[in-house]
Motif scaffolding. Structure first.
Motif, mmCIF file in Angstrom:
data_model
loop_
_atom_site.group_PDB
_atom_site.id
_atom_site.type_symbol
_atom_site.label_atom_id
_atom_site.label_comp_id
_atom_site.label_asym_id
_atom_site.label_seq_id
_atom_site.Cartn_x
_atom_site.Cartn_y
_atom_site.Cartn_z
ATOM 1 N N GLU A 293 15.265 18.646 34.585
ATOM 2 C CA GLU A 293 15.318 20.057 34.967
ATOM 3 C C GLU A 293 13.933 20.578 35.311
ATOM 4 O OE1 GLU A 293 17.405 22.615 32.299
ATOM 5 O OE2 GLU A 293 19.157 21.289 32.178
ATOM 6 N N ARG A 294 12.903 20.099 34.617
ATOM 7 C CA ARG A 294 11.538 20.519 34.948
ATOM 8 C C ARG A 294 11.150 20.015 36.335
ATOM 9 N NH1 ARG A 294 10.569 18.610 29.588
ATOM 10 N NH2 ARG A 294 8.980 17.095 30.243
ATOM 11 N N THR A 295 11.514 18.774 36.632
ATOM 12 C CA THR A 295 11.232 18.215 37.955
ATOM 13 C C THR A 295 11.926 19.020 39.050
ATOM 14 O OG1 THR A 295 10.930 15.981 37.058
ATOM 15 C CG2 THR A 295 11.477 16.163 39.396
ATOM 16 N N ALA A 296 13.174 19.372 38.829
ATOM 17 C CA ALA A 296 13.932 20.126 39.820
ATOM 18 C C ALA A 296 13.351 21.530 39.999
ATOM 19 C CB ALA A 296 15.398 20.209 39.410
ATOM 20 N N TYR A 297 12.941 22.145 38.898
ATOM 21 C CA TYR A 297 12.341 23.483 38.971
ATOM 22 C C TYR A 297 11.096 23.455 39.847
ATOM 23 C CZ TYR A 297 9.784 27.667 37.456
ATOM 24 O OH TYR A 297 9.075 28.844 37.434
ATOM 25 N N ARG A 298 10.226 22.475 39.623
ATOM 26 C CA ARG A 298 8.987 22.389 40.408
ATOM 27 C C ARG A 298 9.294 22.141 41.885
ATOM 28 N NH1 ARG A 298 7.213 19.198 35.756
ATOM 29 N NH2 ARG A 298 5.941 20.563 34.434
ATOM 30 N N GLU A 299 10.288 21.310 42.159
ATOM 31 C CA GLU A 299 10.623 21.018 43.554
ATOM 32 C C GLU A 299 11.154 22.263 44.259
ATOM 33 O OE1 GLU A 299 10.614 18.998 47.009
ATOM 34 O OE2 GLU A 299 9.722 18.381 45.084
ATOM 35 N N ARG A 300 11.958 23.052 43.568
ATOM 36 C CA ARG A 300 12.461 24.291 44.181
ATOM 37 C C ARG A 300 11.314 25.248 44.480
ATOM 38 N NH1 ARG A 300 16.456 23.701 40.092
ATOM 39 N NH2 ARG A 300 15.489 25.356 38.841
ATOM 40 N N GLN A 301 10.334 25.309 43.585
ATOM 41 C CA GLN A 301 9.197 26.194 43.827
ATOM 42 C C GLN A 301 8.356 25.682 45.003
ATOM 43 O OE1 GLN A 301 5.232 27.266 41.475
ATOM 44 N NE2 GLN A 301 7.029 28.090 40.417
ATOM 45 N N SER B 172 3.186 31.435 36.085
ATOM 46 C CA SER B 172 2.910 31.507 34.658
ATOM 47 C C SER B 172 4.076 31.022 33.813
ATOM 48 C CB SER B 172 2.573 32.951 34.276
ATOM 49 O OG SER B 172 3.765 33.723 34.205
ATOM 50 N N GLU B 173 3.912 31.197 32.502
ATOM 51 C CA GLU B 173 4.956 30.832 31.547
ATOM 52 C C GLU B 173 6.157 31.777 31.611
ATOM 53 O OE1 GLU B 173 2.491 33.883 29.436
ATOM 54 O OE2 GLU B 173 2.133 32.208 30.804
ATOM 55 N N GLU B 174 6.082 32.796 32.458
ATOM 56 C CA GLU B 174 7.262 33.630 32.704
ATOM 57 C C GLU B 174 8.312 32.880 33.520
ATOM 58 O OE1 GLU B 174 7.794 36.553 31.271
ATOM 59 O OE2 GLU B 174 5.856 36.264 30.280
ATOM 60 N N LEU C 203 -3.591 26.410 48.345
ATOM 61 C CA LEU C 203 -3.700 25.460 47.238
ATOM 62 C C LEU C 203 -2.861 25.992 46.082
ATOM 63 C CD1 LEU C 203 -7.557 24.690 47.268
ATOM 64 C CD2 LEU C 203 -5.703 23.504 48.479
ATOM 65 N N VAL C 204 -1.932 25.158 45.597
ATOM 66 C CA VAL C 204 -0.952 25.615 44.613
ATOM 67 C C VAL C 204 -1.109 24.822 43.321
ATOM 68 C CG1 VAL C 204 1.492 26.045 44.162
ATOM 69 C CG2 VAL C 204 0.634 26.109 46.521
ATOM 70 N N GLY C 205 -1.329 25.521 42.218
ATOM 71 C CA GLY C 205 -1.406 24.874 40.919
ATOM 72 C C GLY C 205 -0.034 24.377 40.471
ATOM 73 N N ARG C 206 -0.027 23.308 39.679
ATOM 74 C CA ARG C 206 1.239 22.761 39.180
ATOM 75 C C ARG C 206 2.013 23.828 38.417
ATOM 76 N NH1 ARG C 206 -0.728 19.347 36.426
ATOM 77 N NH2 ARG C 206 -0.634 17.557 37.803
ATOM 78 N N ALA C 207 3.292 23.939 38.708
ATOM 79 C CA ALA C 207 4.121 24.949 38.056
ATOM 80 C C ALA C 207 4.422 24.551 36.618
ATOM 81 C CB ALA C 207 5.425 25.129 38.820
ATOM 82 N N LYS C 208 4.200 25.481 35.710
ATOM 83 C CA LYS C 208 4.693 25.318 34.348
ATOM 84 C C LYS C 208 6.204 25.479 34.394
ATOM 85 C CE LYS C 208 3.997 27.118 29.648
ATOM 86 N NZ LYS C 208 3.773 25.790 29.039
ATOM 87 N N GLY D 221 -4.259 26.507 36.399
ATOM 88 C CA GLY D 221 -3.195 27.425 36.036
ATOM 89 C C GLY D 221 -2.703 27.273 34.620
ATOM 90 N N HIS D 222 -1.380 27.170 34.450
ATOM 91 C CA HIS D 222 -0.760 27.258 33.129
ATOM 92 C C HIS D 222 -0.321 25.928 32.548
ATOM 93 C CE1 HIS D 222 -0.713 31.554 34.065
ATOM 94 N NE2 HIS D 222 -0.434 31.777 32.789
#
Length: 351
Positions: free
Chosen positions: A292-300, A246-248, A275-280, A324-325
């Motif tokens: 930074e958004r790209t790196a955050y998604r890759e870490r997740q 989520s947006e958290e 199945l994983v929804g794209r991370a916000k 998802g979000h």
């Protein structure tokens, strides 16, 4: 696994209940709420029916979980209501669950649409064998600023008017930008979109078919803590796990913590695919530049892929699906049967 029923499809002109099983921002942002109601009619030809909780304040809704549960039951039991749309998610929907008469939900299957905190209600519906749809909240999908995304409209129409959800495909573009609901002028603005690089496939390579279970990772984690509403573990054998955050903006350590708990509990090994929804990756409170958004998604992605590989190495894992979000979304069925085909990189729902 017990029997599942897909509630009857809707037809143009049908009445749709608008309820707040979680919270509602209608009193805070009435212009957004009214746009959502209008889109139900203008885009889909449906007649919104506002139930009492829809326009209550967040404070009132928090103090009256039993009233929220009553609206849920009344909406399901009403023979004139063909579908049910949540205003938005929330943060305490788990508190309405003790007040639900699950017999009412099981005996009156009705298509329910919601995301995020609505994972709570969808978990209960899953236990009763009622398919629901992870998407289609009034604020976040119907009241999208500028205009509804064509991708969202296409898949919402399938989830509303069809008996088969069919094949899923990636959207061409996406966004996780937030526009301030408090400014009515933003209703005419479109969010900044960026190209969608498509799905990322990891893990197992064998084609699998199973029924979906899950939703918002933070709510799944809460359900694991509460432990009163989880299915019997055997019911999840061969199921397909849905997850999104989520947006958290949970850290990769938060995500690892939840997946490890599922692994040690003996749940993660039961799923045939994930199945994983794209991370916000940003929110109205946290701004991040593209890198930074790209790196955050890759870490997740790495966090989820690592834990699935440890506890369930044969399960294919597909990342960056459009549910998802972020936006646009496809309101994927929860409890619907899905085939995940890594060789051909295809995902298809029977319903």
């Amino acid at each position: 696994m017990h029997e599942f029923v897909l509630p009857p499809a809707l037809e143009p002109g049908d009445s749709v209940a608008v309820i707040a099983p979680g919270t509602s921002h209608a009193a805070l942002f009435p212009h957004v709420y009214e746009l959502g109601l209008d889109r139900l009619e203008s885009e889909f030809g449906l007649t919104p029916v506002e139930f009492p909780t829809a326009t209550k304040s967040p404070e009132w809704l928090y103090d009256h979980p039993e009233a929220r549960a009553e609206d849920v039951m009344d909406a399901f039991a009403d023979p004139d209501i063909a579908g049910i749309v949540a205003v938005i998610g929330g943060a305490d929907q788990v508190r309405i669950l003790p007040h639900l008469d699950t017999d009412v939900l099981r005996e009156n299957p009705t298509r329910f649409y919601g995301t995020s905190d609505n994972t709570n209600l969808q978990t209960v519906l899953w236990n009763e064998g009622v398919v629901s749809f992870y998407g289609g909240c009034l604020f976040t999908e119907f009241a999208m600023q500028g205009s509804m995304h064509d991708y969202t409209v296409e898949y919402l129409e399938r989830a509303t008017f069809e008996d088969s959800f069919g094949e899923l495909r990636p959207s061409d573009r996406f966004t996780d930008e937030d526009l301030d609901w408090a400014d009515p002028e933003n209703l005419d603005e479109h969010r900044e979109m960026e190209p969608n690089p498509g799905w990322r496939w990891r893990g197992g390579t064998e084609r699998v078919t199973g029924r979906t279970w899950g939703g918002c990772l933070e709510v799944v984690d809460q359900q694991l803590s509460v432990s009163r509403y989880l299915p019997d573990p055997e019911e999840l054998d061969g199921a397909v796990l849905l997850l999104e955050t989520s947006e958290e903006l949970p850290t990769e350590f938060d995500v690892r913590w939840t997946l490890m708990g599922m692994g040690e509990r003996g749940l993660l090994s039961r799923f045939s695919a994930v199945l994983v929804g794209r991370a916000k990756a940003r929110s109205h409170e946290v701004a991040r530049p593209p890198d930074e958004r790209t790196a955050y998604r890759e870490r997740q992605r790495d966090a989820i892929a690592d834990l699935v590989a440890e506890y369930n190495p044969d399960a294919p894992v597909v990342f960056d699906l459009d549910f998802g979000h972020t936006a646009p979304v496809a309101p994927v069925p929860v409890g619907g049967e899905v085939t995940v085909d890594p060789e051909n990189e295809r995902i298809r729902f029977e319903y």
